[in-house]
Motif scaffolding. Structure first.
Motif, PDB file in Angstrom:
ATOM      1  N   GLU A  83     -47.773 -10.699 -78.113  1.00  8.15           N
ATOM      2  CA  GLU A  83     -47.729  -9.244 -77.887  1.00  8.15           C
ATOM      3  C   GLU A  83     -48.434  -8.524 -79.037  1.00  8.15           C
ATOM      4  OE1 GLU A  83     -43.934  -7.785 -76.536  1.00  8.15           O
ATOM      5  OE2 GLU A  83     -43.607  -9.545 -75.284  1.00  8.15           O
ATOM      6  N   VAL A  84     -47.739  -8.307 -80.168  1.00  8.47           N
ATOM      7  CA  VAL A  84     -48.384  -7.724 -81.352  1.00  8.47           C
ATOM      8  C   VAL A  84     -48.027  -8.559 -82.573  1.00  8.47           C
ATOM      9  CG1 VAL A  84     -48.475  -5.358 -80.455  1.00  8.47           C
ATOM     10  CG2 VAL A  84     -46.446  -6.102 -81.741  1.00  8.47           C
ATOM     11  N   ASN A  85     -48.814  -8.427 -83.643  1.00  8.01           N
ATOM     12  CA  ASN A  85     -48.576  -9.220 -84.852  1.00  8.01           C
ATOM     13  C   ASN A  85     -47.416  -8.687 -85.675  1.00  8.01           C
ATOM     14  OD1 ASN A  85     -52.144  -9.407 -85.243  1.00  8.01           O
ATOM     15  ND2 ASN A  85     -50.816 -10.915 -84.292  1.00  8.01           N
ATOM     16  N   MET A  86     -47.252  -7.361 -85.687  1.00  9.05           N
ATOM     17  CA  MET A  86     -46.157  -6.764 -86.465  1.00  9.05           C
ATOM     18  C   MET A  86     -45.874  -5.375 -85.909  1.00  9.05           C
ATOM     19  SD  MET A  86     -48.198  -6.161 -90.073  1.00  9.05           S
ATOM     20  CE  MET A  86     -49.688  -7.122 -89.890  1.00  9.05           C
ATOM     21  N   VAL A  87     -44.737  -4.811 -86.289  1.00 12.63           N
ATOM     22  CA  VAL A  87     -44.382  -3.464 -85.824  1.00 12.63           C
ATOM     23  C   VAL A  87     -44.159  -2.546 -87.024  1.00 12.63           C
ATOM     24  CG1 VAL A  87     -43.283  -4.383 -83.743  1.00 12.63           C
ATOM     25  CG2 VAL A  87     -41.856  -3.808 -85.712  1.00 12.63           C
ATOM     26  N   PHE A  88     -44.354  -1.269 -86.786  1.00 15.24           N
ATOM     27  CA  PHE A  88     -43.857  -0.245 -87.705  1.00 15.24           C
ATOM     28  C   PHE A  88     -42.520   0.212 -87.156  1.00 15.24           C
ATOM     29  CE2 PHE A  88     -48.405   1.026 -88.871  1.00 15.24           C
ATOM     30  CZ  PHE A  88     -48.346   0.404 -90.094  1.00 15.24           C
ATOM     31  N   GLN A  89     -41.458   0.005 -87.936  1.00 13.99           N
ATOM     32  CA  GLN A  89     -40.142   0.535 -87.566  1.00 13.99           C
ATOM     33  C   GLN A  89     -39.797   1.658 -88.537  1.00 13.99           C
ATOM     34  OE1 GLN A  89     -37.326   0.070 -89.633  1.00 13.99           O
ATOM     35  NE2 GLN A  89     -38.207  -1.345 -91.128  1.00 13.99           N
ATOM     36  N   PHE A  90     -38.815   2.461 -88.185  1.00 13.08           N
ATOM     37  CA  PHE A  90     -38.556   3.692 -88.941  1.00 13.08           C
ATOM     38  C   PHE A  90     -37.164   3.754 -89.566  1.00 13.08           C
ATOM     39  CE2 PHE A  90     -42.002   4.538 -86.149  1.00 13.08           C
ATOM     40  CZ  PHE A  90     -42.820   5.420 -86.823  1.00 13.08           C
ATOM     41  N   GLU A  91     -36.418   2.669 -89.449  1.00 11.22           N
ATOM     42  CA  GLU A  91     -35.023   2.709 -89.888  1.00 11.22           C
ATOM     43  C   GLU A  91     -34.895   3.141 -91.349  1.00 11.22           C
ATOM     44  OE1 GLU A  91     -31.940  -0.306 -88.455  1.00 11.22           O
ATOM     45  OE2 GLU A  91     -32.340  -0.943 -90.516  1.00 11.22           O
ATOM     46  N   HIS A  92     -35.697   2.530 -92.226  1.00 12.52           N
ATOM     47  CA  HIS A  92     -35.538   2.794 -93.661  1.00 12.52           C
ATOM     48  C   HIS A  92     -36.007   4.191 -94.041  1.00 12.52           C
ATOM     49  CE1 HIS A  92     -39.703   1.563 -93.326  1.00 12.52           C
ATOM     50  NE2 HIS A  92     -39.947   1.812 -94.597  1.00 12.52           N
ATOM     51  N   VAL A  93     -36.904   4.800 -93.231  1.00 15.96           N
ATOM     52  CA  VAL A  93     -37.349   6.165 -93.552  1.00 15.96           C
ATOM     53  C   VAL A  93     -36.557   7.221 -92.773  1.00 15.96           C
ATOM     54  CG1 VAL A  93     -39.635   5.545 -94.395  1.00 15.96           C
ATOM     55  CG2 VAL A  93     -39.312   5.964 -91.938  1.00 15.96           C
ATOM     56  N   ASP A  94     -35.504   6.792 -92.089  1.00 16.53           N
ATOM     57  CA  ASP A  94     -34.594   7.746 -91.450  1.00 16.53           C
ATOM     58  C   ASP A  94     -33.251   7.815 -92.177  1.00 16.53           C
ATOM     59  OD1 ASP A  94     -36.334   8.560 -89.485  1.00 16.53           O
ATOM     60  OD2 ASP A  94     -35.687   7.061 -88.029  1.00 16.53           O
ATOM     61  N   LEU A  95     -33.116   7.075 -93.270  1.00 16.24           N
ATOM     62  CA  LEU A  95     -31.818   6.975 -93.944  1.00 16.24           C
ATOM     63  C   LEU A  95     -31.427   8.247 -94.682  1.00 16.24           C
ATOM     64  CD1 LEU A  95     -32.156   3.356 -95.392  1.00 16.24           C
ATOM     65  CD2 LEU A  95     -30.806   4.067 -93.398  1.00 16.24           C
ATOM     66  N   ASP A  96     -32.407   9.116 -94.962  1.00 19.15           N
ATOM     67  CA  ASP A  96     -32.084  10.386 -95.614  1.00 19.15           C
ATOM     68  C   ASP A  96     -32.086  11.536 -94.605  1.00 19.15           C
ATOM     69  OD1 ASP A  96     -34.799  10.301 -95.231  1.00 19.15           O
ATOM     70  OD2 ASP A  96     -35.347  11.023 -97.225  1.00 19.15           O
ATOM     71  N   SER A  97     -31.850  11.194 -93.325  1.00 25.47           N
ATOM     72  CA  SER A  97     -31.709  12.210 -92.282  1.00 25.47           C
ATOM     73  C   SER A  97     -30.253  12.290 -91.846  1.00 25.47           C
ATOM     74  CB  SER A  97     -32.564  11.848 -91.053  1.00 25.47           C
ATOM     75  OG  SER A  97     -33.928  11.792 -91.404  1.00 25.47           O
ATOM     76  N   GLY A  98     -29.760  13.513 -91.660  1.00 24.80           N
ATOM     77  CA  GLY A  98     -28.393  13.710 -91.203  1.00 24.80           C
ATOM     78  C   GLY A  98     -28.274  13.515 -89.696  1.00 24.80           C
ATOM     79  N   PRO A  99     -27.086  13.791 -89.137  1.00 21.00           N
ATOM     80  CA  PRO A  99     -26.859  13.565 -87.701  1.00 21.00           C
ATOM     81  C   PRO A  99     -27.756  14.400 -86.796  1.00 21.00           C
ATOM     82  CG  PRO A  99     -24.972  14.663 -88.742  1.00 21.00           C
ATOM     83  CD  PRO A  99     -25.868  14.211 -89.839  1.00 21.00           C
ATOM     84  N   ASN A 100     -28.312  15.500 -87.318  1.00 23.21           N
ATOM     85  CA  ASN A 100     -29.161  16.361 -86.484  1.00 23.21           C
ATOM     86  C   ASN A 100     -30.657  16.100 -86.672  1.00 23.21           C
ATOM     87  OD1 ASN A 100     -27.006  17.811 -85.239  1.00 23.21           O
ATOM     88  ND2 ASN A 100     -26.702  18.886 -87.175  1.00 23.21           N
ATOM     89  N   GLY A 101     -30.992  14.905 -87.165  1.00 27.16           N
ATOM     90  CA  GLY A 101     -32.397  14.524 -87.211  1.00 27.16           C
ATOM     91  C   GLY A 101     -33.061  14.752 -88.553  1.00 27.16           C
ATOM     92  N   LYS A 102     -34.381  14.628 -88.580  1.00 28.70           N
ATOM     93  CA  LYS A 102     -35.128  14.559 -89.842  1.00 28.70           C
ATOM     94  C   LYS A 102     -35.005  15.806 -90.685  1.00 28.70           C
ATOM     95  CE  LYS A 102     -39.738  15.176 -90.036  1.00 28.70           C
ATOM     96  NZ  LYS A 102     -41.171  14.852 -89.815  1.00 28.70           N
ATOM     97  N   TRP A 103     -34.841  16.980 -90.053  1.00 29.78           N
ATOM     98  CA  TRP A 103     -34.795  18.224 -90.835  1.00 29.78           C
ATOM     99  C   TRP A 103     -33.404  18.478 -91.430  1.00 29.78           C
ATOM    100  CZ3 TRP A 103     -39.600  19.231 -91.599  1.00 29.78           C
ATOM    101  CH2 TRP A 103     -40.551  19.040 -90.597  1.00 29.78           C
ATOM    102  N   ASP A 104     -32.436  17.656 -91.008  1.00 33.61           N
ATOM    103  CA  ASP A 104     -31.066  17.749 -91.518  1.00 33.61           C
ATOM    104  C   ASP A 104     -30.992  16.841 -92.756  1.00 33.61           C
ATOM    105  OD1 ASP A 104     -28.345  17.901 -91.896  1.00 33.61           O
ATOM    106  OD2 ASP A 104     -27.811  16.739 -90.109  1.00 33.61           O
ATOM    107  N   LEU A 105     -31.130  17.442 -93.935  1.00 32.17           N
ATOM    108  CA  LEU A 105     -31.322  16.658 -95.160  1.00 32.17           C
ATOM    109  C   LEU A 105     -30.028  16.055 -95.677  1.00 32.17           C
ATOM    110  CD1 LEU A 105     -33.662  19.138 -97.082  1.00 32.17           C
ATOM    111  CD2 LEU A 105     -34.314  17.325 -95.471  1.00 32.17           C
TER     112      LEU A 105
END
Length: 559
Positions: free
Chosen positions: A275-297
């Motif tokens: 399929e593909v060689n590797m993926v970009f996942q976002f888990e580690h760059v979402d860890l500083d987001s609150g329950p209401n998404g990226k703008w919720d610091l």
């Protein structure tokens, strides 16, 4: 595990609009990139990932493509692009292009035709539905705010757009459309490119019937992600893509896949699955987001980061492969985000680079990261250009949120943090352009610029060079197994890499206070080689107990 070139490479992402302007119109271009290729070669880069340079009305800075086989006028011509490819290959580097096929521009000829009538041959290249009770076909929210549907008067139907209204989603259920995509991919591969980075590729398969998302109190539109992320036919489509378009070429593929788990990523990247060689996942760059998404610091908890990066390291240890990144065109600058760009700019940038580059996977560097570029704070919303920022700002102002609170979120998380022009020198506009830049330059360019850091042997740039050299000298950095150390240490992120009888120890103080790290007894060794550190360290210093300074990073080879 198979040894291949793309596992042993370091990738550098170029966002062309902001990289280098050659003609003074304030917009980066292909000739500008060519003029700076030696900077990347000297850094040690193996592969350049070029963000979209295709023909586009630029509603989403090139991720809305109106012609997949032509070059945006602002960036140059196809002859310029062909020269770029030749110059990259002449320097022994490779080029991967962005593949954006979840959606096109609404100015693409396919969509212009599709809008004309319900029986147009191109109609089924896109996703159309009748409204329900005078409203949209379902309650899905666009990733850029508001409804994911736009009404078209000509045919009295709505089309789906998971992103901007000018980015209608392509209908991957249609085999003719898929064939067009594969032909286009082969057209670029035959020109000599070395692979693709695939934009939100795990969105291309939607659940039949496009059901409503889970209703949320007070919200008109909600996430439809369960019905389009990692959808029912995604593996079928990617395997077909490999078979029809990629299988005849020795290329690298990386799929951008929001919402993917390590278990799913293992399927996507398993060498047997094709399929593909590797993926970009976002888990580690979402860890500083609150329950209401990226703008919720919310502040990053180091334990969360250890858990996330470790589970991806272990999850893809035996099958599959990781991509390693902190920054890209959609993420704020890491030294401002997880480091300290005021008091420990040099030290924290180097520590974060060490932590990432010593892990198992293919590292990605985003333009300006290697010189320590930081987030920006523009005084006015008028200085921002990103559609996601502007839509969010409008929505929040209308909801009565104070402007200072909105701006705080933009300063921390806005995508334009990554899109200010690369700071080449201390001359006007940081040497990026002789004209007026399309977006303002970060005012700190006189202190932070490429010319200055290249001349300083103790700089962030030379530290990145050394990390890249070490990767080429030590196979263990590429292929060694990962194991975390002292998982509960509140301040230190440490781990080992193991390959046969070889072992590395990586120790990173993640904060601006001194701390102590004790090496587990079973790792004690009489002869330790210090491979790299961001402070001066005595070679003879015992490492059974290490007194770590703010943001200190060290890598030892045990023998």
């Amino acid at each position: 595990m198979e040894k291949v070139w793309w596992k042993e490479s370091v990738v550098y992402q170029i966002y062309p609009r902001s990289f280098m302007d050659s003609n003074g119109d304030g917009i980066g271009d292909i000739q500008g990139i060519i003029s700076k290729l030696d900077h990347l070669k000297d850094l040690g880069i193996d592969i350049i990932w070029l963000s979209p340079v295709y023909k586009s009305p630029n509603d989403d800075n090139g991720y809305d493509i109106s012609d997949y086989k032509d070059i945006m006028d602002e960036f140059g011509t196809m002859a310029d692009w062909e020269e770029l490819l030749a110059q990259i290959h002449n320097r022994g580097m490779k080029l991967i292009m962005d593949l954006v096929v979840n959606h096109s521009s609404d100015e693409h000829e396919w969509f212009i035709e599709a809008k004309k009538s319900k029986d147009n041959p191109y109609r089924d290249y896109y996703i159309w539905r009748k409204g329900k009770d005078g409203k949209e076909p379902n309650n899905w929210e666009s990733c850029f705010s508001g409804s994911a549907w736009k009404y078209d008067e000509t045919t009295d139907e709505y089309f789906l757009h998971l992103f901007s209204k000018k980015q209608p989603d392509l209908n991957w259920e249609n085999p003719t459309l898929r064939g067009e995509v594969y032909d286009m991919m082969k057209w670029w591969l035959d020109k000599g490119i070395d692979g693709f980075r695939m934009d939100v590729i795990n969105f291309i398969s939607k659940v039949d019937g496009l059901p409503d998302g889970e209703p949320q109190e007070g919200k008109k539109y909600v996430s439809g992600a369960p019905y389009f992320m990692n959808g029912p036919k995604i593996h079928e489509y990617l395997q077909e893509m490999h078979q029809q378009a990629l299988s005849g070429y020795d290329v690298m593929t990386v799929g951008e896949m929001p919402g993917v788990s390590p278990e799913q990523a293992q399927l996507y990247t398993d060498e047997q699955c094709k399929e593909v060689n590797m993926v970009f996942q976002f888990e580690h760059v979402d860890l500083d987001s609150g329950p209401n998404g990226k703008w919720d610091l919310k502040p990053l908890d180091l334990k969360d980061l250890k858990w996330s990066l470790s589970r991806w390291q272990k999850g893809l240890e035996k099958a599959g492969w990781n991509s390693l990144y902190w920054n890209n065109h959609d993420q704020p600058r890491i030294v401002s985000r997880f480091g300290d760009d005021q008091n420990y700019h040099n030290e924290s940038a180097k520590m974060l680079a060490t932590l990432l580059h010593m892990m198992k996977g293919t590292p990605y560097i985003y333009q300006g990261e290697e010189i320590g570029m930081t987030n920006v704070k523009f005084d006015s919303i008028d200085d921002y250009r990103d559609i996601e920022i502007l839509n969010m700002y409008k929505e929040k102002v209308e909801a009565g949120v104070p402007v200072k609170d909105i701006m705080k979120s933009i300063y921390v998380k806005g995508r334009d943090n990554a899109r200010t022009p690369v700071q080449w020198n201390s001359s006007e506009n940081a040497g990026f352009t002789t004209g007026t830049p399309w977006i303002k330059v970060n005012p700190n360019y006189r202190e932070i610029n490429a010319e200055k850091v290249v001349a300083d042997s103790n700089s962030i740039y030379h530290y990145y060079r050394k990390l890249i050299q070490l990767r080429k000298q030590h196979e263990i950095i590429v292929y060694g197994d990962y194991d975390i150390l002292h998982e509960d240490h509140p301040q230190v992120f440490a781990y080992t890499r193991t390959l046969g009888n070889e072992k590395l120890v990586v120790v990173c103080n993640f904060y601006g206070e001194d701390t102590t790290f004790e090496l587990p007894e079973d790792l004690s060794s009489k002869h330790n080689t210090l491979l790299i550190s961001n402070y001066n360290v005595e070679e003879s210093e015992a490492i059974s107990q290490i007194a770590l300074r703010p943001y200190e990073a060290r890598v030892y080879k045990l023998s």
